[in-house]
Design a protein around this motif. Structure first.
Motif, short mmCIF file in Angstrom:
data_model
loop_
_atom_site.label_atom_id
_atom_site.label_comp_id
_atom_site.label_asym_id
_atom_site.label_seq_id
_atom_site.Cartn_x
_atom_site.Cartn_y
_atom_site.Cartn_z
N GLU A 94 27.33 15.34 63.98
CA GLU A 94 28.63 15.13 63.34
C GLU A 94 29.30 13.87 63.87
O GLU A 94 29.94 13.13 63.10
CB GLU A 94 29.53 16.35 63.55
N GLN A 123 34.90 22.62 58.87
CA GLN A 123 34.27 23.77 59.53
C GLN A 123 35.09 25.05 59.34
O GLN A 123 34.53 26.14 59.17
CB GLN A 123 34.08 23.46 61.01
N GLU A 124 36.40 24.91 59.33
CA GLU A 124 37.25 26.07 59.08
C GLU A 124 37.01 26.62 57.68
O GLU A 124 36.89 27.84 57.47
CB GLU A 124 38.72 25.67 59.24
N ALA A 129 29.28 20.82 58.16
CA ALA A 129 29.97 22.02 58.61
C ALA A 129 29.15 23.28 58.35
O ALA A 129 29.15 24.22 59.15
CB ALA A 129 31.33 22.13 57.90
N THR A 187 36.61 16.91 60.11
CA THR A 187 35.61 17.83 60.64
C THR A 187 36.16 19.23 60.89
O THR A 187 35.58 20.24 60.46
CB THR A 187 35.01 17.27 61.94
N ARG A 188 37.26 19.30 61.59
CA ARG A 188 37.83 20.62 61.93
C ARG A 188 38.15 21.42 60.67
O ARG A 188 37.84 22.61 60.58
CB ARG A 188 39.09 20.43 62.78
N ALA A 193 26.68 23.70 61.03
CA ALA A 193 27.30 24.09 62.30
C ALA A 193 27.79 25.54 62.31
O ALA A 193 27.99 26.12 63.38
CB ALA A 193 28.48 23.17 62.61
N THR A 194 27.96 26.15 61.12
CA THR A 194 28.61 27.47 61.08
C THR A 194 27.75 28.59 60.51
O THR A 194 28.13 29.76 60.63
CB THR A 194 29.90 27.39 60.23
N ALA A 208 33.44 28.27 57.45
CA ALA A 208 33.40 29.57 58.13
C ALA A 208 34.10 30.63 57.29
O ALA A 208 33.61 31.77 57.19
CB ALA A 208 34.05 29.45 59.51
N HIS A 226 24.58 19.83 66.91
CA HIS A 226 25.47 19.72 65.75
C HIS A 226 26.61 18.75 66.02
O HIS A 226 26.97 17.94 65.17
CB HIS A 226 26.03 21.09 65.36
#
Length: 530
Positions: free
Chosen positions: A12, A45-46, A76, A41-42, A79-80, A49, A8
């Motif tokens: 990304e 993903q937050e 994301a 990205t961060r 990835a989650t 999630a 992942h």
């Protein structure tokens, strides 16, 4: 498991490289106009999630992103989502510059990416064909970039889809949110990353009504404006979470601020009844409910107006040397304050002619004579005006005047306030300046004129004005911030009505206005006037 995470991460990394390359071929002006700012990205993903945590675990994910770009939220999701099944994932992208490379990039995955204008698509009719997890960072296109015909189409579509009566000042993101209503399944979850300004501005009222009446608003997280989420867009962001179902009675909404979605710096639950009575949602969670203050406000002591808009500061505002070189007659030059950065102290002194004693001495060109008089009686002024006839005179503000070179009436105000400030500027985002000069001000200032109620007190004791000025500069800055609006990078702005709304009982008491509310005090003074 480690190998999956590495995969992942590598995917990304390649997507970010693609995003950077595509952005490089767009100018900043183009990206601002079309609102094209990818989600980091961060943050993506937050958000994913957190959205998954709101969706029942036994539900297969049906994912939709109506403004997918290169797929930051889809990446994301991959990835989650862990072991949770993804029934399908789809997205729309209007711009082939991003959409075609994104289609190629994700072609080996199950993502269905359609190159099309989402706002013109027909929503599915069956619930299973609708999304139960809609995540979107919609294009932040301001209303003046939407032509009138398209705006009417979008307003009608918003009304039909979500019962939202969108203002003509609404940005494109408001229409995306409205039109997505029919793309969501019942009990589906939506997460929207949008500018937090909707919480305070007038055009946001329709959007807030939708969030209170048509869906169950779950959570609004507002990021600290000093932590801008997008490096290339000066926007203060919020994430709005709701479920597609009518709200239950006495429902409470979680408001959080700063930090992250799961670990905010501040958090509070607010009843929807209270939200319905509150104009500025950005007060939450920091300050609690909008004040029900019934006493004095600054608007009772001062008439507060924006400084004047010249139409073209470069043409109409001249420094002393330039005005002399052009031989502009002095009767057509009014002193005007420079930007606050050129005002070192908070008190502006003046010479015997009322001109500010500042290093930068500026004058406003202002003439109310008709053109034939200017041409025959003031040839040097006429010559200068001819240099602005082709461009300056054609600007909207200038065209709307009786004479394009005549300015609006804004006499000097005894107190002026900076219009924009930073919350990290020595704890003093706004400056109140005591103005002893005859200088007017541009719209980078707010101008405070004593009301009749206050003027009665100042006629008896003029020193009270200085007392009030000192008190204004010692006001709790959070009161000013909470009444204004916030933008990215910690930039705060105060409109006249917002400054007028600041509670001012203590200031009123300083000039002997205490024990009565403003309306009663005014009626009393009228009745007892000689």
């Amino acid at each position: 498991m480690v190998r999956t995470i590495e995969t992942h991460d590598l995917v990304e990394d390649r997507r970010l490289t693609l995003q950077t390359e595509l952005d490089r071929h767009k100018t900043q002006i183009e990206r601002n106009k079309f609102g094209q700012f990818a989600t980091p990205t961060r943050l993506a993903q937050e958000i994913l999630a957190y959205g998954l945590s709101l969706l029942p675990e036994n539900k297969a994910i049906r994912f939709l992103d109506p403004a997918i770009g290169t797929g930051s939220f889809y990446s994301a999701l991959r990835a989650t989502h862990g072991q949770r099944p993804v029934a399908w994932a789809c997205g729309f992208e209007i711009d082939p510059h991003y959409g075609e490379p994104a289609q190629e990039f994700w072609k080996t995955t199950s993502l269905d990416l359609t190159l099309a204008d989402f706002t013109r698509q027909e929503p599915p009719t069956h619930d299973e064909a609708k999304s139960n997890l809609l995540i979107c960072n919609p294009p932040y296109v301001r209303h003046h970039h939407i032509d009138s015909i398209d705006k009417r189409r979008l307003q009608n579509a918003a009304r039909d889809a979500a019962n939202i009566e969108a203002s003509g000042l609404s940005g494109l993101y408001c229409y995306f949110l409205a039109l997505s209503h029919k793309w969501m399944s019942e009990d589906g979850i939506a997460g929207w990353l949008i500018p937090s300004e909707f919480m305070d501005v007038n055009y946001g009222k329709a959007l807030k009504a939708y969030l209170l009446r048509e869906v169950t608003l779950l959570h609004i997280h507002r990021f600290d404006p000093n932590d801008v989420q997008f490096d290339d867009a000066l926007v203060s962001s919020a994430v709005i979470w709701f479920k597609k179902q009518k709200p239950p009675a006495s429902h409470q909404v979680t408001f959080s601020f700063g930090g992250t979605l799961r670990q905010p710096a501040l958090i509070r639950k607010i009843n929807t009844d209270e939200l319905g009575r509150t104009n500025k949602w950005s007060r939450y969670p920091k300050r609690g409910a909008e004040s029900t203050h019934t006493g004095y406000r600054l608007g009772d002591l001062f008439t507060i107006k924006r400084g004047l808009a010249t139409g073209d500061n470069n043409f109409f505002i001249l420094d002393e040397k330039r005005a002399l070189e052009l031989n502009i007659p002095s009767q057509f030059l009014r002193p005007i304050l420079p930007s606050a950065r050129y005002v070192k102290g908070d008190e502006i002194m003046a010479d015997s002619h009322g001109v500010p004693l500042l290093e930068k001495r500026l004058f406003l060109l202002d003439c109310v004579l008709p053109e034939h008089e200017v041409q025959h009686e003031h040839p040097s002024l006429w010559a200068y005006l001819q240099t602005g006839r082709e461009q300056v005179a054609q600007r909207y503000l200038c065209r709307s005047r009786r004479y394009w070179y005549a300015q609006e009436r804004r006499p000097a105000a005894p107190i002026v306030c900076t219009y924009i400030g930073r919350s990290d500027h020595d704890g003093k985002p706004f400056r109140f300046l005591l103005n002893h000069s005859q200088a007017t001000a541009t719209n980078v200032y707010l101008m405070l004129y004593p009301s009749s109620l206050l003027m009665n007190r100042l006629q008896t004791d003029p020193t009270k004005l200085r007392t009030l000025w000192h008190a204004l500069n010692t006001l709790d800055h959070t009161v000013l911030l909470d009444n204004g609006r916030v933008y990215g990078g910690g930039m705060h702005k105060l409109e006249p009505r917002e400054l007028s709304n600041v509670p001012a009982d203590d200031l009123a008491a300083m000039v002997g206005l205490n024990g009565k509310n403003p309306k009663m005090q005014m009626e009393f003074e009228v009745m007892t006037a000689p």
